[in-house]
Write a protein that holds these residues in place. Structure first.
Motif, PDB file in Angstrom:
ATOM      1  N   TYR A 184      45.963  44.295  45.230  1.00 51.92           N
ATOM      2  CA  TYR A 184      45.094  42.166  44.860  1.00 51.92           C
ATOM      3  C   TYR A 184      44.529  42.264  45.045  1.00 51.92           C
ATOM      4  O   TYR A 184      43.966  42.639  46.223  1.00 51.92           O
ATOM      5  N   VAL A 185      43.693  41.440  44.653  1.00 53.55           N
ATOM      6  CA  VAL A 185      42.154  41.028  45.240  1.00 53.55           C
ATOM      7  C   VAL A 185      41.849  39.984  44.740  1.00 53.55           C
ATOM      8  O   VAL A 185      41.975  39.074  43.824  1.00 53.55           O
ATOM      9  N   ASN A 186      41.322  38.943  45.830  1.00 56.83           N
ATOM     10  CA  ASN A 186      40.889  37.963  45.660  1.00 56.83           C
ATOM     11  C   ASN A 186      39.963  37.265  44.270  1.00 56.83           C
ATOM     12  O   ASN A 186      38.977  38.108  43.900  1.00 56.83           O
ATOM     13  N   ASP A 187      40.517  35.707  44.124  1.00 60.54           N
ATOM     14  CA  ASP A 187      39.632  36.045  42.606  1.00 60.54           C
ATOM     15  C   ASP A 187      38.163  35.372  42.539  1.00 60.54           C
ATOM     16  O   ASP A 187      37.850  35.232  42.009  1.00 60.54           O
ATOM     17  N   TYR A 188      37.740  35.318  43.895  1.00 62.03           N
ATOM     18  CA  TYR A 188      36.659  34.680  43.794  1.00 62.03           C
ATOM     19  C   TYR A 188      35.556  35.938  44.172  1.00 62.03           C
ATOM     20  O   TYR A 188      34.384  35.944  44.396  1.00 62.03           O
ATOM     21  N   ASN A 189      36.392  36.554  44.096  1.00 58.96           N
ATOM     22  CA  ASN A 189      35.479  38.831  44.845  1.00 58.96           C
ATOM     23  C   ASN A 189      35.382  39.114  43.210  1.00 58.96           C
ATOM     24  O   ASN A 189      35.658  40.017  42.708  1.00 58.96           O
ATOM     25  N   THR A 190      33.892  38.312  42.685  1.00 55.32           N
ATOM     26  CA  THR A 190      33.726  39.300  41.192  1.00 55.32           C
ATOM     27  C   THR A 190      33.321  40.748  41.169  1.00 55.32           C
ATOM     28  O   THR A 190      33.733  41.121  40.600  1.00 55.32           O
ATOM     29  N   PRO A 191      32.544  40.940  42.551  1.00 55.30           N
ATOM     30  CA  PRO A 191      31.740  42.305  42.561  1.00 55.30           C
ATOM     31  C   PRO A 191      32.913  43.247  42.535  1.00 55.30           C
ATOM     32  O   PRO A 191      33.151  44.037  41.879  1.00 55.30           O
ATOM     33  N   ALA A 192      34.405  43.252  43.263  1.00 52.34           N
ATOM     34  CA  ALA A 192      34.586  44.456  43.514  1.00 52.34           C
ATOM     35  C   ALA A 192      36.093  44.083  42.331  1.00 52.34           C
ATOM     36  O   ALA A 192      36.344  44.935  41.535  1.00 52.34           O
ATOM     37  N   ARG A 193      36.192  43.035  41.464  1.00 48.93           N
ATOM     38  CA  ARG A 193      36.831  42.151  40.353  1.00 48.93           C
ATOM     39  C   ARG A 193      36.031  43.617  39.467  1.00 48.93           C
ATOM     40  O   ARG A 193      37.127  44.768  38.944  1.00 48.93           O
ATOM     41  N   LYS A 194      35.375  43.264  39.743  1.00 51.17           N
ATOM     42  CA  LYS A 194      34.349  44.298  38.136  1.00 51.17           C
ATOM     43  C   LYS A 194      34.128  45.780  38.516  1.00 51.17           C
ATOM     44  O   LYS A 194      33.973  46.914  37.112  1.00 51.17           O
ATOM     45  N   ALA A 195      34.393  46.291  39.789  1.00 52.36           N
ATOM     46  CA  ALA A 195      34.396  47.556  40.072  1.00 52.36           C
ATOM     47  C   ALA A 195      35.452  48.246  40.051  1.00 52.36           C
ATOM     48  O   ALA A 195      35.796  48.899  39.901  1.00 52.36           O
TER      49      ALA A 195
END
Length: 280
Positions: A252-263
């Protein structure tokens, strides 16, 4: 009228507790992994397991240790767990779990336990059963050996401090944190790429059960960010996880961490739910 009660579970309740935990193997992986190893004895488990009963049947759980974690808990169970937590007083460093019950639990506890240091209300839960064919795993990412702990620790401390906002070396000088890092290395669940004696990428498989495992502690050295190492590194860890640990991998990842979510999307993960964390 439904009769309900809440109590601390005992070792004899293990089968019923595992049945609830294993009903949602991905969301419950963290607590399930602890219970499968330690059982329900509070000393071995590192905390109490509370059970909520309706008409004599165990329906919901709440792990009360360093984290407070509601498990398969509807509103009535959450209210019962909040009542018990208020009476006990805050002994946890965070409340974490699926967003809906965690949000209700925090609303009920905030008047007495607040303010929190930080509330992360929207943390997408991501899952995959197969890696993307579009990302080539980094061949230099490998399992960390026990004799490499001193090389790995600075990266672990940097990751924790950056993610949580406080150093894991505070308080006890980092003894508990170092023990956890050593435990993961010893279990073969710590991975990194080391160039010229320095960690440039790292991640761990934290919680692990036969049904699902959870990747945590993903970190790229600041001077190496923007080079795609998070994608190729994660692809490598994912390959190990699926081959050696469990058929389903989550994080699970923070919603504001857009680069990580895309990766993570590019590596093959998809969003299946939402977690929430309250940090003290």
């Amino acid at each position: 009228m439904t009769q309900t009660t809440t109590r601390v579970l005992e070792p004899s309740d293990l089968g019923a507790a595992l049945a609830i935990l294993e009903s949602e193997p991905v969301a419950n992986a963290f607590v399930t992994s602890r219970v499968q190893v330690a059982g329900l004895d509070p000393w071995r488990l590192g905390g109490e397991m509370w059970g909520w009963y309706a008409d004599g049947r165990l329906r919901s759980l709440c792990y009360a240790g360093a984290n407070l974690v509601p498990i398969c808990a509807g509103p009535e169970a959450v209210r019962a767990f909040a009542d018990r937590a208020r009476r006990a007083g805050r002994r946890c460093s965070s409340i974490v779990g699926p967003a809906e019950p965690t949000a209700l639990l925090w609303r009920l506890l905030e008047p007495g336990w607040g303010p929190a240091r930080e509330v992360r209300a929207n943390q997408p839960l991501m899952v995959t059963e197969s890696p993307s064919a579009d990302i080539t795993p980094d061949p230099l990412v490998r399992r960390i050996r026990k004799d490499e702990m001193e090389v790995l620790m600075p990266a672990c401390v940097a990751m924790f401090t950056e993610e949580v906002g406080i150093s894991p070396l505070a308080g006890d000088g980092g003894l508990l944190y170092q023990a956890r890092v050593a435990e993961l290395i010893g279990a073969g669940r710590s991975f990194a790429r080391i160039d010229d004696g320095k960690v440039v990428f790292k991640a761990e498989i934290g919680a692990a059960t036969p049904q699902a495992c959870q990747i945590q502690g993903v970190w790229v050295a600041p001077e190496h960010r923007g080079k795609g190492l998070s994608e190729t590194g994660m692809a490598a860890v994912l390959r190990y996880a699926l081959a050696d640990v469990a058929p389903v991998v989550s994080l699970y990842v923070n919603d504001y961490n857009t680069p990580a979510r895309k990766a993570y999307h590019r590596v093959g993960f998809r969003e299946t739910g939402t977690f929430m964390s309250v940090l003290f």
